[in-house]
Design a protein around this motif. Structure first.
Motif, PDB file in Angstrom:
ATOM      1  N   ASP A 138       0.814  -1.227   0.000  1.00 54.94           N
ATOM      2  CA  ASP A 138       0.000   0.000   0.000  1.00 54.94           C
ATOM      3  C   ASP A 138       0.845   1.273   0.000  1.00 54.94           C
ATOM      4  OD1 ASP A 138      -2.350  -1.489   0.086  1.00 54.94           O
ATOM      5  OD2 ASP A 138      -2.358  -1.570   2.278  1.00 54.94           O
ATOM      6  N   PHE A 139       2.169   1.140  -0.040  1.00 54.99           N
ATOM      7  CA  PHE A 139       3.041   2.317   0.015  1.00 54.99           C
ATOM      8  C   PHE A 139       3.939   2.349  -1.228  1.00 54.99           C
ATOM      9  CE2 PHE A 139       1.951   1.589   4.456  1.00 54.99           C
ATOM     10  CZ  PHE A 139       1.659   2.869   4.893  1.00 54.99           C
ATOM     11  N   SER A 140       3.386   2.812  -2.323  1.00 51.30           N
ATOM     12  CA  SER A 140       4.132   2.802  -3.581  1.00 51.30           C
ATOM     13  C   SER A 140       5.368   3.693  -3.531  1.00 51.30           C
ATOM     14  CB  SER A 140       3.221   3.256  -4.729  1.00 51.30           C
ATOM     15  OG  SER A 140       2.708   4.567  -4.473  1.00 51.30           O
ATOM     16  N   GLU A 141       5.321   4.759  -2.691  1.00 50.56           N
ATOM     17  CA  GLU A 141       6.473   5.670  -2.630  1.00 50.56           C
ATOM     18  C   GLU A 141       7.705   5.014  -2.027  1.00 50.56           C
ATOM     19  OE1 GLU A 141       3.849   7.114   0.858  1.00 50.56           O
ATOM     20  OE2 GLU A 141       3.710   5.692  -0.795  1.00 50.56           O
ATOM     21  N   PHE A 142       7.510   3.893  -1.320  1.00 55.67           N
ATOM     22  CA  PHE A 142       8.647   3.183  -0.717  1.00 55.67           C
ATOM     23  C   PHE A 142       9.036   1.940  -1.507  1.00 55.67           C
ATOM     24  CE2 PHE A 142       6.692   4.823   3.444  1.00 55.67           C
ATOM     25  CZ  PHE A 142       7.448   5.986   3.409  1.00 55.67           C
ATOM     26  N   ARG A 143       8.400   1.723  -2.660  1.00 51.77           N
ATOM     27  CA  ARG A 143       8.553   0.436  -3.346  1.00 51.77           C
ATOM     28  C   ARG A 143      10.016   0.106  -3.642  1.00 51.77           C
ATOM     29  NH1 ARG A 143       4.901   0.933  -7.195  1.00 51.77           N
ATOM     30  NH2 ARG A 143       3.352  -0.125  -5.916  1.00 51.77           N
ATOM     31  N   GLU A 144      10.758   1.050  -4.194  1.00 54.29           N
ATOM     32  CA  GLU A 144      12.154   0.773  -4.564  1.00 54.29           C
ATOM     33  C   GLU A 144      13.008   0.476  -3.335  1.00 54.29           C
ATOM     34  OE1 GLU A 144      15.867   2.905  -6.964  1.00 54.29           O
ATOM     35  OE2 GLU A 144      13.853   3.763  -7.057  1.00 54.29           O
ATOM     36  N   LEU A 145      12.846   1.292  -2.297  1.00 58.19           N
ATOM     37  CA  LEU A 145      13.617   1.082  -1.076  1.00 58.19           C
ATOM     38  C   LEU A 145      13.215  -0.226  -0.399  1.00 58.19           C
ATOM     39  CD1 LEU A 145      13.515   4.689   0.438  1.00 58.19           C
ATOM     40  CD2 LEU A 145      15.405   3.617  -0.810  1.00 58.19           C
ATOM     41  N   PHE A 146      11.919  -0.517  -0.399  1.00 53.02           N
ATOM     42  CA  PHE A 146      11.454  -1.738   0.246  1.00 53.02           C
ATOM     43  C   PHE A 146      11.971  -2.975  -0.482  1.00 53.02           C
ATOM     44  CE2 PHE A 146       8.376  -5.213   0.607  1.00 53.02           C
ATOM     45  CZ  PHE A 146       8.478  -5.462   1.966  1.00 53.02           C
ATOM     46  N   CYS A 147      11.988  -2.948  -1.798  1.00 51.95           N
ATOM     47  CA  CYS A 147      12.505  -4.093  -2.568  1.00 51.95           C
ATOM     48  C   CYS A 147      13.966  -4.359  -2.223  1.00 51.95           C
ATOM     49  CB  CYS A 147      12.342  -3.848  -4.067  1.00 51.95           C
ATOM     50  SG  CYS A 147      10.635  -3.968  -4.637  1.00 51.95           S
ATOM     51  N   GLU A 148      14.728  -3.284  -2.048  1.00 55.11           N
ATOM     52  CA  GLU A 148      16.130  -3.440  -1.642  1.00 55.11           C
ATOM     53  C   GLU A 148      16.203  -4.067  -0.258  1.00 55.11           C
ATOM     54  OE1 GLU A 148      20.184  -2.945  -2.692  1.00 55.11           O
ATOM     55  OE2 GLU A 148      18.354  -2.676  -3.836  1.00 55.11           O
ATOM     56  N   PHE A 149      15.376  -3.604   0.632  1.00 54.17           N
ATOM     57  CA  PHE A 149      15.354  -4.108   2.005  1.00 54.17           C
ATOM     58  C   PHE A 149      14.981  -5.585   2.056  1.00 54.17           C
ATOM     59  CE2 PHE A 149      12.444  -5.029   5.583  1.00 54.17           C
ATOM     60  CZ  PHE A 149      13.324  -4.912   6.654  1.00 54.17           C
ATOM     61  N   ILE A 150      13.894  -5.948   1.415  1.00 55.37           N
ATOM     62  CA  ILE A 150      13.381  -7.306   1.546  1.00 55.37           C
ATOM     63  C   ILE A 150      14.289  -8.313   0.859  1.00 55.37           C
ATOM     64  CG2 ILE A 150      11.891  -7.575  -0.489  1.00 55.37           C
ATOM     65  CD1 ILE A 150      10.886  -8.223   3.178  1.00 55.37           C
ATOM     66  N   SER A 151      15.081  -7.870  -0.110  1.00 51.35           N
ATOM     67  CA  SER A 151      16.008  -8.771  -0.808  1.00 51.35           C
ATOM     68  C   SER A 151      17.107  -9.288   0.106  1.00 51.35           C
ATOM     69  CB  SER A 151      16.648  -8.056  -2.003  1.00 51.35           C
ATOM     70  OG  SER A 151      15.682  -7.709  -2.965  1.00 51.35           O
ATOM     71  N   PHE A 152      17.398  -8.532   1.167  1.00 49.80           N
ATOM     72  CA  PHE A 152      18.507  -8.910   2.055  1.00 49.80           C
ATOM     73  C   PHE A 152      18.045  -9.068   3.499  1.00 49.80           C
ATOM     74  CE2 PHE A 152      20.273  -6.477  -1.504  1.00 49.80           C
ATOM     75  CZ  PHE A 152      21.140  -7.434  -2.015  1.00 49.80           C
ATOM     76  N   TYR A 153      16.769  -9.311   3.685  1.00 50.92           N
ATOM     77  CA  TYR A 153      16.178  -9.397   5.025  1.00 50.92           C
ATOM     78  C   TYR A 153      16.257 -10.837   5.525  1.00 50.92           C
ATOM     79  CZ  TYR A 153      12.518  -9.017   8.650  1.00 50.92           C
ATOM     80  OH  TYR A 153      11.794  -9.046   9.813  1.00 50.92           O
ATOM     81  N   TYR A 154      17.320 -11.144   6.267  1.00 47.47           N
ATOM     82  CA  TYR A 154      17.523 -12.474   6.827  1.00 47.47           C
ATOM     83  C   TYR A 154      17.894 -12.332   8.304  1.00 47.47           C
ATOM     84  CZ  TYR A 154      17.829 -13.888   1.925  1.00 47.47           C
ATOM     85  OH  TYR A 154      17.573 -14.099   0.593  1.00 47.47           O
ATOM     86  N   PRO A 155      16.910 -12.308   9.192  1.00 46.36           N
ATOM     87  CA  PRO A 155      17.200 -12.107  10.617  1.00 46.36           C
ATOM     88  C   PRO A 155      18.098 -13.196  11.209  1.00 46.36           C
ATOM     89  CG  PRO A 155      14.864 -11.799  10.172  1.00 46.36           C
ATOM     90  CD  PRO A 155      15.460 -12.390   8.931  1.00 46.36           C
TER      91      PRO A 155
END
Length: 607
Positions: free
Chosen positions: A90-107
């Motif tokens: 629901d937050f298109s303005e964060f899409r690019e940053l979020f894609c970068e984040f989720i690609s390397f999100y390994y707790p």
């Protein structure tokens, strides 16, 4: 789960944010603090990352203002990847940053994960309890977000004791922001000498707390204070950096420095790159799988994630890299149990099939070709064997002197004696290994069993590797080729044709951890910490550790250097540039050059 359409945490019995306009609330209460910091590079810390909305709002704002942001956060209950993806849809303005984040999100439990966002943002994300996070960190924040539900639901994060720790991580005039105006929180601020006021909020959030830390305070709660950074940090950007050794570790470090606009000189004793373990035609980048609760397992997982992040982000390295995955096949019951525990702890990283465990993101690398590529872009000087290191220059065996304001010893096994000259207690050894080149005859997933098999590369398949601590002669031996074939014969079939081999020395430490730190001052440590044996159960008032200014080590990466060397280069950047560390203090202690000396001092042994 959701409560009236808003993400809700059952453990704390509270929602994560206002349902009406969560982005505006986060902008008003938290990110607006960025406007009040007159710096081009800002450090923000947050207790309670949650869904990360504070982070993305702050990163977007910093980017718009042309500021660089280093964001450091903790979270005891990481949100699942699926829930994060649903929320940010629901937050298109964060899409690019979020894609970068989720690609390397390994707790990783009780450890820090670093994610880069171009050249303007860094996120250091600690997965664990807030108290442990601050005790395990060394940063000084310009802005501190106190988040994490309401004080009535999560009183720990608004307590006097926690704010005392927060203050130890605040820079001068640091800003502290929180949505809470509860009396218990304001009392805790007063007791820790924060100056605070209430400000008008946004929407349902009528007011929030804005506080300031007028003066920083010394750290009192650091774990293992003898491994802290001390008072000998360099200027932010050293101008003359010399790196000893053109193995994968030295060249990666030089390449990372160059990305930041910092030049260095790499000295290599040999006449070419075609020597040593780093000159193998192919090798596997995958973590050592140990018990998930062990620091060694955490170190290798952390290094592996740093490596895949680096290799994915650098598209120019694609010709030398293949994200093919690789599997471990258990040799015994102990390994079967380790694989089971690793899979249960990190199902996003591993897949399990019987006695096998698949490392989903394992990478096959061509070390020699990769080094040649890196070297072509660096100032690399061959035939430069170091004879002696002084305070600000070194002398080569040919008599030439080279000055520096920072020196990194990264020469693998060939640098062991240089390192031991600083402290004879450092346990380093050289181990001979020979990899065998065969005509391709296995086309499955690369594997590691009693030996390893890489995927075919340029009409050659690399298998290996021998392991010998007693013989340091690097001549190729036909008998070791036979041994390497025998270890994995069940996967190769008959009539294996040997095409060649490569032999080299690896540097190992006595405890299997790499050696990555500023070099400690042996005499200073012996003097300052000589009474550790007698102070185990007493309050200790200890001086900060003393170091050899400008001298650093990044070596002893052993057989997993294709992953651990990347983490080593990241730690080097943090130390050289005085950035917050990308790993926990607990893990940094395991890499520290003084660890062997400290262990002896604690036991009262002769040093």
């Amino acid at each position: 789960m959701l409560l009236n359409g808003v993400p809700y945490n059952e453990r704390f019995g509270d929602v994560y944010f206002d349902a009406n306009d969560p982005k505006a609330e986060r902008q008003s209460v938290y990110a607006s603090a960025i406007d009040e910091v007159k710096k081009d590079e800002i450090i923000i810390a947050e207790s309670g990352f949650g869904f990360g909305l504070n982070f993305f709002v702050s990163l977007k704002k910093a980017q718009a203002l042309g500021k660089k942001l280093h964001y450091i956060a903790c979270e005891i209950e990481p949100i699942s990847t699926a829930d994060l993806q649903r929320f940010y849809a629901d937050f298109s303005e964060f899409r690019e940053l979020f894609c970068e984040f989720i690609s390397f999100y390994y707790p990783i439990k009780d450890e820090i994960l670093r994610i880069y966002f171009g050249d303007f943002g860094i996120l250091d994300f600690y997965f664990g309890a807030a108290f442990a996070w601050l005790q395990n960190s060394d940063f000084r924040a310009d802005i501190f977000y106190i988040d994490g539900f309401s004080p009535s639901k999560n009183s720990e994060l608004f307590s006097t004791d926690f704010l005392a720790l927060v203050k130890e991580h605040c820079a001068k005039d640091a800003i502290l922001r929180s949505y809470s105006c509860a009396r218990v929180f304001k009392d805790a601020l007063s007791k820790n000498a924060f100056i605070y006021e209430k400000r008008a909020g946004q929407g349902k959030k009528r007011e929030f707390i804005h506080a300031r830390c007028p003066e920083p305070v010394a750290k009192k709660h650091t774990l293992n204070p003898w491994f802290a950074r001390g008072n000998s940090a360099l200027a932010k950007k050293p101008q003359k950096i010399v790196i000893i050794g053109a193995g994968i570790t030295g060249l990666l470090t030089a390449y990372r420095l160059k990305e930041l606009g910092i030049s260095s000189v790499v000295l290599e004793k040999n006449p070419s790159l075609k020597n040593g373990a780093s000159s193998n035609l192919a090798g596997l980048c995958l973590p050592l799988i140990h018990k998930p609760s062990s620091l060694l397992a955490g170190a290798h997982l952390r290094a592996f994630l740093a490596a895949i992040s680096f290799y994915k982000k650098h598209s120019e390295l694609a010709p030398f890299i293949s994200f093919c995955g690789a599997k471990y096949i258990a040799k015994n019951e102990d390994e079967k149990q380790r694989f089971k525990e690793a899979f249960l702890a990190y199902p996003t990283l591993f897949a399990k099939n019987g006695d096998e465990i698949l490392v989903k993101h394992a990478v096959q690398i061509a070390p020699l070709a990769l080094r040649q590529f890196l070297a072509s872009r660096l100032d690399l000087r061959f035939g430069c064997e170091v004879e002696k290191i002084f305070d600000s220059d070194l002398r080569l065996k040919n008599g030439q002197k080279i000055s520096f304001d920072a020196l990194i010893i990264a020469g693998g096994a060939h640098s062991n004696e240089l390192i031991k000259s600083y402290d004879k207690n450092i346990l380093l050894s050289a181990v001979r290994g020979q990899a065998t080149h065969i005509k391709p005859c296995y086309d499955g997933v690369p594997l590691s069993h009693k030996g390893y098999i890489c995927a075919p590369f340029s009409s050659v398949q690399v298998i290996g590797s021998s392991f010998d601590r007693l013989d340091l002669d690097c001549e190729i031996r036909a008998g070791e080729n036979d041994e390497n074939i025998a270890k994995v014969a069940q996967y190769l079939g008959k009539n294996v044709k040997v095409l060649g081999a490569n032999a080299g020395l690896r540097a190992y430490s006595g405890d299997r951890f790499a050696l990555i730190s500023q070099m400690h001052d042996y005499q200073g440590f012996c003097q300052d910490y000589k009474a550790l044996l007698w102070q185990k159960n007493k309050v200790q008032i200890l001086p900060p550790p003393r170091y050899k200014k400008g001298i650093f080590v990044n070596t002893a990466h052993g057989a997993h250097a294709l992953s651990t060397a990347v983490l080593g280069s990241e730690i080097m950047l943090d130390l050289l540039l005085n950035r917050p560390l990308c790993i926990s203090h607990s893990l940094f202690s395991e890499f520290h050059s003084a660890r062997f000396l400290i262990r002896k001092l604690k036991k009262g042994l002769e040093v």
